[in-house]
Design a protein around this motif. Structure first.
Motif, PDB file in Angstrom:
ATOM      1  N   ILE A 161     189.286  87.917  80.559  1.00 29.59           N
ATOM      2  CA  ILE A 161     189.087  86.712  81.366  1.00 29.59           C
ATOM      3  C   ILE A 161     190.421  85.995  81.636  1.00 29.59           C
ATOM      4  CG2 ILE A 161     188.570  85.135  79.441  1.00 29.59           C
ATOM      5  CD1 ILE A 161     186.749  85.323  82.790  1.00 29.59           C
ATOM      6  N   ALA A 162     191.435  86.295  80.819  1.00 26.12           N
ATOM      7  CA  ALA A 162     192.736  85.646  80.997  1.00 26.12           C
ATOM      8  C   ALA A 162     193.625  86.427  81.964  1.00 26.12           C
ATOM      9  CB  ALA A 162     193.422  85.514  79.643  1.00 26.12           C
ATOM     10  N   SER A 163     193.126  87.589  82.430  1.00 27.15           N
ATOM     11  CA  SER A 163     193.951  88.414  83.323  1.00 27.15           C
ATOM     12  C   SER A 163     193.810  87.939  84.774  1.00 27.15           C
ATOM     13  CB  SER A 163     193.496  89.875  83.240  1.00 27.15           C
ATOM     14  OG  SER A 163     192.241  89.998  83.881  1.00 27.15           O
ATOM     15  N   ASP A 164     194.655  88.489  85.655  1.00 27.93           N
ATOM     16  CA  ASP A 164     194.526  88.144  87.078  1.00 27.93           C
ATOM     17  C   ASP A 164     193.467  88.998  87.777  1.00 27.93           C
ATOM     18  OD1 ASP A 164     196.477  86.111  87.138  1.00 27.93           O
ATOM     19  OD2 ASP A 164     198.060  87.632  87.100  1.00 27.93           O
ATOM     20  N   ASP A 165     192.913  89.984  87.069  1.00 24.83           N
ATOM     21  CA  ASP A 165     191.889  90.858  87.692  1.00 24.83           C
ATOM     22  C   ASP A 165     190.639  90.043  88.017  1.00 24.83           C
ATOM     23  OD1 ASP A 165     193.660  92.797  86.991  1.00 24.83           O
ATOM     24  OD2 ASP A 165     192.565  93.398  85.177  1.00 24.83           O
ATOM     25  N   PRO A 166     190.093  90.235  89.227  1.00 24.14           N
ATOM     26  CA  PRO A 166     188.872  89.479  89.546  1.00 24.14           C
ATOM     27  C   PRO A 166     187.692  89.978  88.717  1.00 24.14           C
ATOM     28  CG  PRO A 166     189.444  90.981  91.335  1.00 24.14           C
ATOM     29  CD  PRO A 166     190.552  91.099  90.322  1.00 24.14           C
ATOM     30  N   LEU A 167     186.745  89.112  88.462  1.00 22.97           N
ATOM     31  CA  LEU A 167     185.523  89.526  87.760  1.00 22.97           C
ATOM     32  C   LEU A 167     184.736  90.478  88.664  1.00 22.97           C
ATOM     33  CD1 LEU A 167     184.529  86.099  86.280  1.00 22.97           C
ATOM     34  CD2 LEU A 167     184.404  88.229  84.968  1.00 22.97           C
ATOM     35  N   PRO A 168     184.089  91.501  88.106  1.00 26.74           N
ATOM     36  CA  PRO A 168     183.340  92.439  88.949  1.00 26.74           C
ATOM     37  C   PRO A 168     181.960  91.895  89.307  1.00 26.74           C
ATOM     38  CG  PRO A 168     183.242  93.129  86.658  1.00 26.74           C
ATOM     39  CD  PRO A 168     184.065  91.883  86.685  1.00 26.74           C
ATOM     40  N   LEU A 169     181.924  90.675  89.831  1.00 25.19           N
ATOM     41  CA  LEU A 169     180.657  90.027  90.201  1.00 25.19           C
ATOM     42  C   LEU A 169     180.856  89.358  91.554  1.00 25.19           C
ATOM     43  CD1 LEU A 169     179.924  88.290  86.766  1.00 25.19           C
ATOM     44  CD2 LEU A 169     178.563  90.131  87.763  1.00 25.19           C
ATOM     45  N   PRO A 170     179.812  89.315  92.398  1.00 26.61           N
ATOM     46  CA  PRO A 170     179.994  88.674  93.706  1.00 26.61           C
ATOM     47  C   PRO A 170     180.272  87.169  93.569  1.00 26.61           C
ATOM     48  CG  PRO A 170     177.888  89.880  93.565  1.00 26.61           C
ATOM     49  CD  PRO A 170     178.464  89.857  92.193  1.00 26.61           C
ATOM     50  N   PRO A 171     181.014  86.616  94.523  1.00 27.32           N
ATOM     51  CA  PRO A 171     181.243  85.168  94.505  1.00 27.32           C
ATOM     52  C   PRO A 171     179.913  84.416  94.570  1.00 27.32           C
ATOM     53  CG  PRO A 171     182.493  86.222  96.281  1.00 27.32           C
ATOM     54  CD  PRO A 171     181.644  87.278  95.660  1.00 27.32           C
ATOM     55  N   ASN A 172     179.855  83.246  93.991  1.00 20.97           N
ATOM     56  CA  ASN A 172     178.686  82.343  94.057  1.00 20.97           C
ATOM     57  C   ASN A 172     177.373  83.033  93.668  1.00 20.97           C
ATOM     58  OD1 ASN A 172     180.379  80.345  95.169  1.00 20.97           O
ATOM     59  ND2 ASN A 172     180.112  81.260  97.190  1.00 20.97           N
ATOM     60  N   SER A 173     177.398  83.864  92.632  1.00 22.00           N
ATOM     61  CA  SER A 173     176.196  84.642  92.315  1.00 22.00           C
ATOM     62  C   SER A 173     175.547  84.300  90.966  1.00 22.00           C
ATOM     63  CB  SER A 173     176.531  86.140  92.316  1.00 22.00           C
ATOM     64  OG  SER A 173     177.478  86.417  91.307  1.00 22.00           O
ATOM     65  N   ILE A 174     176.207  83.483  90.151  1.00 20.85           N
ATOM     66  CA  ILE A 174     175.752  83.286  88.767  1.00 20.85           C
ATOM     67  C   ILE A 174     175.246  81.845  88.561  1.00 20.85           C
ATOM     68  CG2 ILE A 174     176.572  83.274  86.353  1.00 20.85           C
ATOM     69  CD1 ILE A 174     176.465  86.077  87.456  1.00 20.85           C
ATOM     70  N   ASP A 175     174.109  81.704  87.878  1.00 18.11           N
ATOM     71  CA  ASP A 175     173.540  80.360  87.657  1.00 18.11           C
ATOM     72  C   ASP A 175     174.187  79.637  86.474  1.00 18.11           C
ATOM     73  OD1 ASP A 175     171.150  80.181  89.546  1.00 18.11           O
ATOM     74  OD2 ASP A 175     170.837  82.130  88.596  1.00 18.11           O
ATOM     75  N   LEU A 176     174.454  80.406  85.401  1.00 17.94           N
ATOM     76  CA  LEU A 176     174.966  79.775  84.179  1.00 17.94           C
ATOM     77  C   LEU A 176     176.106  80.605  83.600  1.00 17.94           C
ATOM     78  CD1 LEU A 176     171.521  79.159  82.425  1.00 17.94           C
ATOM     79  CD2 LEU A 176     172.978  77.368  83.415  1.00 17.94           C
ATOM     80  N   ILE A 177     177.112  79.920  83.074  1.00 17.05           N
ATOM     81  CA  ILE A 177     178.196  80.627  82.375  1.00 17.05           C
ATOM     82  C   ILE A 177     178.317  80.018  80.985  1.00 17.05           C
ATOM     83  CG2 ILE A 177     180.690  81.023  82.310  1.00 17.05           C
ATOM     84  CD1 ILE A 177     180.686  81.120  85.345  1.00 17.05           C
ATOM     85  N   SER A 178     178.273  80.855  79.948  1.00 19.33           N
ATOM     86  CA  SER A 178     178.443  80.315  78.598  1.00 19.33           C
ATOM     87  C   SER A 178     179.807  80.717  78.040  1.00 19.33           C
ATOM     88  CB  SER A 178     177.312  80.779  77.676  1.00 19.33           C
ATOM     89  OG  SER A 178     177.183  82.173  77.726  1.00 19.33           O
ATOM     90  N   LEU A 179     180.480  79.697  77.484  1.00 21.12           N
ATOM     91  CA  LEU A 179     181.795  79.887  76.867  1.00 21.12           C
ATOM     92  C   LEU A 179     181.684  79.392  75.429  1.00 21.12           C
ATOM     93  CD1 LEU A 179     184.023  78.371  79.725  1.00 21.12           C
ATOM     94  CD2 LEU A 179     183.849  80.780  79.112  1.00 21.12           C
ATOM     95  N   ILE A 180     181.361  80.293  74.522  1.00 24.01           N
ATOM     96  CA  ILE A 180     181.102  79.894  73.143  1.00 24.01           C
ATOM     97  C   ILE A 180     182.212  80.440  72.245  1.00 24.01           C
ATOM     98  CG2 ILE A 180     179.345  79.878  71.291  1.00 24.01           C
ATOM     99  CD1 ILE A 180     178.416  78.619  74.009  1.00 24.01           C
ATOM    100  N   PHE A 181     183.111  79.571  71.831  1.00 23.97           N
ATOM    101  CA  PHE A 181     184.263  79.949  71.001  1.00 23.97           C
ATOM    102  C   PHE A 181     185.068  81.078  71.625  1.00 23.97           C
ATOM    103  CE2 PHE A 181     181.343  78.008  67.892  1.00 23.97           C
ATOM    104  CZ  PHE A 181     182.178  77.004  67.449  1.00 23.97           C
ATOM    105  N   VAL A 182     185.238  81.014  72.947  1.00 21.19           N
ATOM    106  CA  VAL A 182     186.071  82.050  73.582  1.00 21.19           C
ATOM    107  C   VAL A 182     187.324  81.461  74.211  1.00 21.19           C
ATOM    108  CG1 VAL A 182     184.655  82.103  75.694  1.00 21.19           C
ATOM    109  CG2 VAL A 182     186.165  83.976  75.208  1.00 21.19           C
ATOM    110  N   MET A 183     187.220  80.269  74.830  1.00 22.35           N
ATOM    111  CA  MET A 183     188.420  79.702  75.461  1.00 22.35           C
ATOM    112  C   MET A 183     189.521  79.502  74.411  1.00 22.35           C
ATOM    113  SD  MET A 183     188.211  79.361  78.733  1.00 22.35           S
ATOM    114  CE  MET A 183     189.166  78.018  79.419  1.00 22.35           C
ATOM    115  N   SER A 184     189.124  79.122  73.187  1.00 21.20           N
ATOM    116  CA  SER A 184     190.123  78.893  72.129  1.00 21.20           C
ATOM    117  C   SER A 184     190.860  80.183  71.769  1.00 21.20           C
ATOM    118  CB  SER A 184     189.456  78.327  70.875  1.00 21.20           C
ATOM    119  OG  SER A 184     188.462  79.221  70.402  1.00 21.20           O
TER     120      SER A 184
END
Ligand code: SAM
Length: 293
Positions: A161-184
């Motif tokens: 997620i910290a790379s410049d590679d785009p996520l393999p998901l279409p734009p504007n396609s996801i309802d919820l994103i969970s970030l649980i002890f990952v950004m740290s």
């Protein structure tokens, strides 16, 4: 509160390499309360941080370290397999959105590890399709090997997620994103890149659900000199990274990425381990941000 079946040493943060982050687990084995710190505690904690961050790793040491973090997480999961993190059942109470709606929805669980959020969610049989990613290929192999893994409801993939590679998901396609002890766990200079990629795949009206370490948490105070790589940013003995957030910077990051606040809270707890007669001050940041358009 009843003492649980596990040995104290397994659950006591002061004996483990990592601090216990699961309030549910803590609750079973200890007593815990919401607290506010007094001036003396604050002063002492700030002093500890000043000392433990007085000697930072050199730029070259940091470069080598940051180029190798996914390998360190692979090593972590090789060592611990699925046994380190506990299932995060408490998430549903914190974020009831995760239980889904009548209409099908999609969730992207980022830094899913071995699926401690994914599998409890799949078991609720909610209407969620779960995309989950981690940059540790070992973790993703363990997710896919879980008997509960079902491609009808879930798709696990390796992604940094910290790379410049785009996520393999279409734009504007996801309802919820969970970030649980990952950004740290990602280099702080990549926070904005990571969030901007996530926001790009979030639907208008979609939400980011966040829970992670807060500044002055016990885990931060336990770092020794020589482990600091930047303000409130450290490397653990096993080579993985740990950052400690404040509400202010969380707001700046989320709002800077075009999101709007629904909830931003610093969860401060005094946890008493009665067996060891220990008091532990834990601090977590909880946030819920929405993409309006
Ligand atoms: C503390 S664990 C949390 C795992 C899981 N979210 C949970 O709550 O049980 C952090 C996870 O983030 C993953 N991670 C760290 N940096 C990452 C990155 N840049 N991209 C994707 N995953 C990452 C690690 O491999 C690890 O599985």
């Amino acid at each position: 509160m009843a003492e649980g079946g596990r040995k104290e040493e397994e659950i006591n943060p002061l004996f483990g390499e990592r601090c216990l982050d699961d309030p549910e687990e803590v609750f079973q084995h200890n007593s815990w309360d919401h607290i506010e710190w007094d001036k003396d505690q604050l002063r002492q904690a700030e002093e500890t941080i000043k000392v433990n961050s007085s000697q930072k790793l050199s730029d070259e040491e940091q470069r080598v370290l940051k180029s190798n973090v996914s390998q360190k997480w692979d090593d972590f999961y090789e060592r611990h397999q699925t046994k380190f993190f506990k299932d995060r059942q408490w998430l549903f109470r914190l974020f009831p959105e995760l239980l889904g709606k009548d209409t099908p929805q999609s969730l992207l669980e980022v830094g899913c590890g071995v699926g401690n959020t994914v599998f409890p969610l799949l078991q609720t049989k909610s209407n969620l399709f779960i995309h989950c990613c981690d940059f540790s290929s070992t973790a993703i192999e363990l997710v896919k090997a879980n008997p509960l893994y079902d491609t009808q409801n879930c798709s696990a993939f390796v992604h940094d997620i910290a790379s410049d590679d785009p996520l393999p998901l279409p734009p504007n396609s996801i309802d919820l994103i969970s970030l649980i002890f990952v950004m740290s766990a990602i280099p702080s200079e990549r926070f904005k890149v990571a969030l901007s990629k996530l926001v790009s795949v979030l639907k208008p009206g979609g939400k980011v659900l966040f829970r992670d370490y807060g500044r002055l948490d016990l885990a931060q105070l336990r770092f020794k000199k020589g482990k600091c790589i930047g303000d409130d940013h450290y490397v653990r003995d096993d080579g993985t990274l740990s950052y400690f957030f404040t509400e202010e910077e969380m707001a700046e990051l989320m709002e800077g990425s075009g999101l709007t606040k629904e909830l931003l809270h610093t969860d401060k707890r005094l946890i008493v381990n009665r067996g060891k007669q220990l008091k532990m001050n834990r601090i977590w940041i909880i946030a819920k941000y929405c993409k309006l358009k």
